[in-house]
Design a protein around this motif. Structure first.
Motif, PDB file in Angstrom:
ATOM      1  N   THR A  73      16.748  22.207   9.940  1.00 16.89           N
ATOM      2  CA  THR A  73      17.635  22.412   8.793  1.00 16.89           C
ATOM      3  C   THR A  73      16.984  21.853   7.533  1.00 16.89           C
ATOM      4  OG1 THR A  73      19.585  22.256  10.191  1.00 16.89           O
ATOM      5  CG2 THR A  73      19.900  21.839   7.857  1.00 16.89           C
ATOM      6  N   THR A  74      17.145  22.563   6.416  1.00 16.44           N
ATOM      7  CA  THR A  74      16.633  22.093   5.134  1.00 16.44           C
ATOM      8  C   THR A  74      17.793  21.931   4.159  1.00 16.44           C
ATOM      9  OG1 THR A  74      14.530  23.217   5.460  1.00 16.44           O
ATOM     10  CG2 THR A  74      15.093  22.595   3.200  1.00 16.44           C
ATOM     11  N   ILE A  75      17.887  20.749   3.559  1.00 16.85           N
ATOM     12  CA  ILE A  75      18.861  20.480   2.512  1.00 16.85           C
ATOM     13  C   ILE A  75      18.035  20.036   1.318  1.00 16.85           C
ATOM     14  CG2 ILE A  75      20.819  19.062   1.806  1.00 16.85           C
ATOM     15  CD1 ILE A  75      21.440  18.766   4.845  1.00 16.85           C
ATOM     16  N   GLY A  76      17.777  20.960   0.401  1.00 15.66           N
ATOM     17  CA  GLY A  76      16.811  20.657  -0.649  1.00 15.66           C
ATOM     18  C   GLY A  76      17.156  21.211  -2.000  1.00 15.66           C
ATOM     19  N   GLY A  77      16.315  20.887  -2.950  1.00 16.94           N
ATOM     20  CA  GLY A  77      16.491  21.320  -4.323  1.00 16.94           C
ATOM     21  C   GLY A  77      15.996  22.732  -4.549  1.00 16.94           C
ATOM     22  N   LYS A  78      15.995  23.095  -5.820  1.00 14.08           N
ATOM     23  CA  LYS A  78      15.563  24.421  -6.224  1.00 14.08           C
ATOM     24  C   LYS A  78      14.751  24.257  -7.496  1.00 14.08           C
ATOM     25  CE  LYS A  78      17.837  28.902  -6.458  1.00 14.08           C
ATOM     26  NZ  LYS A  78      19.159  29.533  -6.606  1.00 14.08           N
ATOM     27  N   SER A  79      13.673  24.956  -7.599  1.00 14.40           N
ATOM     28  CA  SER A  79      12.791  24.843  -8.750  1.00 14.40           C
ATOM     29  C   SER A  79      13.560  25.064 -10.046  1.00 14.40           C
ATOM     30  CB  SER A  79      11.661  25.872  -8.620  1.00 14.40           C
ATOM     31  OG  SER A  79      10.798  25.796  -9.709  1.00 14.40           O
ATOM     32  N   GLY A  80      13.331  24.177 -11.012  1.00 11.85           N
ATOM     33  CA  GLY A  80      13.980  24.305 -12.300  1.00 11.85           C
ATOM     34  C   GLY A  80      15.330  23.618 -12.407  1.00 11.85           C
ATOM     35  N   HIS A  81      15.816  23.025 -11.323  1.00  6.88           N
ATOM     36  CA  HIS A  81      17.111  22.347 -11.319  1.00  6.88           C
ATOM     37  C   HIS A  81      16.923  20.903 -10.875  1.00  6.88           C
ATOM     38  CE1 HIS A  81      19.462  26.037 -11.792  1.00  6.88           C
ATOM     39  NE2 HIS A  81      18.578  26.598 -10.978  1.00  6.88           N
ATOM     40  N   TYR A  82      17.543  19.976 -11.593  1.00  3.48           N
ATOM     41  CA  TYR A  82      17.467  18.571 -11.202  1.00  3.48           C
ATOM     42  C   TYR A  82      18.472  18.266 -10.085  1.00  3.48           C
ATOM     43  CZ  TYR A  82      17.676  13.513 -11.345  1.00  3.48           C
ATOM     44  OH  TYR A  82      17.646  12.194 -10.990  1.00  3.48           O
ATOM     45  N   GLU A  83      19.639  18.890 -10.155  1.00  9.17           N
ATOM     46  CA  GLU A  83      20.690  18.632  -9.189  1.00  9.17           C
ATOM     47  C   GLU A  83      20.299  19.145  -7.809  1.00  9.17           C
ATOM     48  OE1 GLU A  83      21.286  20.392 -11.973  1.00  9.17           O
ATOM     49  OE2 GLU A  83      22.182  18.852 -13.221  1.00  9.17           O
ATOM     50  N   VAL A  84      20.836  18.490  -6.783  1.00 11.43           N
ATOM     51  CA  VAL A  84      20.570  18.862  -5.389  1.00 11.43           C
ATOM     52  C   VAL A  84      21.906  18.999  -4.659  1.00 11.43           C
ATOM     53  CG1 VAL A  84      18.279  17.806  -5.345  1.00 11.43           C
ATOM     54  CG2 VAL A  84      20.269  16.441  -4.737  1.00 11.43           C
ATOM     55  N   PRO A  85      21.900  19.498  -3.429  1.00 12.86           N
ATOM     56  CA  PRO A  85      23.163  19.725  -2.712  1.00 12.86           C
ATOM     57  C   PRO A  85      23.992  18.461  -2.499  1.00 12.86           C
ATOM     58  CG  PRO A  85      21.380  20.892  -1.639  1.00 12.86           C
ATOM     59  CD  PRO A  85      20.753  20.010  -2.670  1.00 12.86           C
ATOM     60  N   ARG A  86      25.304  18.657  -2.558  1.00 14.47           N
ATOM     61  CA  ARG A  86      26.289  17.639  -2.201  1.00 14.47           C
ATOM     62  C   ARG A  86      27.142  18.257  -1.097  1.00 14.47           C
ATOM     63  NH1 ARG A  86      26.707  13.503  -5.661  1.00 14.47           N
ATOM     64  NH2 ARG A  86      28.834  13.022  -5.031  1.00 14.47           N
ATOM     65  N   ILE A  87      27.168  17.603   0.042  1.00 16.29           N
ATOM     66  CA  ILE A  87      27.844  18.140   1.216  1.00 16.29           C
ATOM     67  C   ILE A  87      29.057  17.272   1.530  1.00 16.29           C
ATOM     68  CG2 ILE A  87      27.574  18.657   3.673  1.00 16.29           C
ATOM     69  CD1 ILE A  87      24.599  19.194   3.002  1.00 16.29           C
ATOM     70  N   GLY A  88      30.199  17.910   1.757  1.00 15.36           N
ATOM     71  CA  GLY A  88      31.449  17.200   2.013  1.00 15.36           C
ATOM     72  C   GLY A  88      31.526  16.606   3.412  1.00 15.36           C
ATOM     73  N   ASN A  89      32.728  16.223   3.798  1.00 14.71           N
ATOM     74  CA  ASN A  89      32.982  15.619   5.106  1.00 14.71           C
ATOM     75  C   ASN A  89      33.248  16.688   6.162  1.00 14.71           C
ATOM     76  OD1 ASN A  89      32.883  12.998   3.966  1.00 14.71           O
ATOM     77  ND2 ASN A  89      34.996  13.242   3.276  1.00 14.71           N
ATOM     78  N   ASN A  90      32.950  16.362   7.409  1.00 20.42           N
ATOM     79  CA  ASN A  90      33.225  17.230   8.563  1.00 20.42           C
ATOM     80  C   ASN A  90      32.568  18.596   8.437  1.00 20.42           C
ATOM     81  OD1 ASN A  90      35.008  15.229   9.706  1.00 20.42           O
ATOM     82  ND2 ASN A  90      36.479  15.874   8.148  1.00 20.42           N
TER      83      ASN A  90
END
Length: 145
Positions: A73-90
């Motif tokens: 699994t990859t949880i990563g950024g995207k070129s040109g964006h500083y923000e990265v994924p935020r994943i909730g609970n459950n």
């Protein structure tokens, strides 16, 4: 097992212990072929499927409580964006899923195998496909465990 290495490295990182978090990071990379930096935020009760083999998580990613993260699994950024994924609970992230860019995943979400998530996902739904789309809403995660 990977989560225990992460927790130790994260504790050392938060307490400003030099060098040791980086050494633990490299050790987990060698043992599990995974990149889970000590600077990312992973909540309590999170489990890695199959020991977390080949999991890649961005250094600034935020993962909620009681999530399951499948292998490759990859949880990563995207070129040109500083923000990265935020994943909730459950949240259940199935094998091979990619979560990329400045997006938010709501609570009680199931992400299908090999899905590529590039847009926000609301709470209580199932997403799948490339790119991922909502295939069902108003679910209870307990029914799918």
């Amino acid at each position: 097992m990977l989560i225990h290495w992460y927790r130790l490295a994260n504790w050392l990182y938060r307490h400003h212990v030099p060098l040791l978090p980086r050494l633990i990071y490299y050790l987990q990379y060698i043992l599990f072929n995974s990149s889970v930096p000590p600077s990312c935020s992973i909540g309590g009760g999170v489990k890695f499927g199959y020991g977390g083999i080949a999991v890649v998580i961005h250094a600034r990613a935020v993962i909620g409580n009681n999530c399951i993260i499948g292998q490759c699994t990859t949880i990563g950024g995207k070129s040109g964006h500083y923000e990265v994924p935020r994943i909730g609970n459950n949240v259940h992230i199935s094998t091979g899923a990619k979560i990329l860019g400045p997006i938010t995943i709501g609570d009680n979400v199931i992400i299908g195998a090999n899905a590529v998530v590039v847009k926000d996902v609301p709470s209580n739904c199932i997403v799948a496909g490339v790119p991922a789309r909502i295939i069902r809403t108003n679910i209870r995660v307990e029914d799918y465990d």
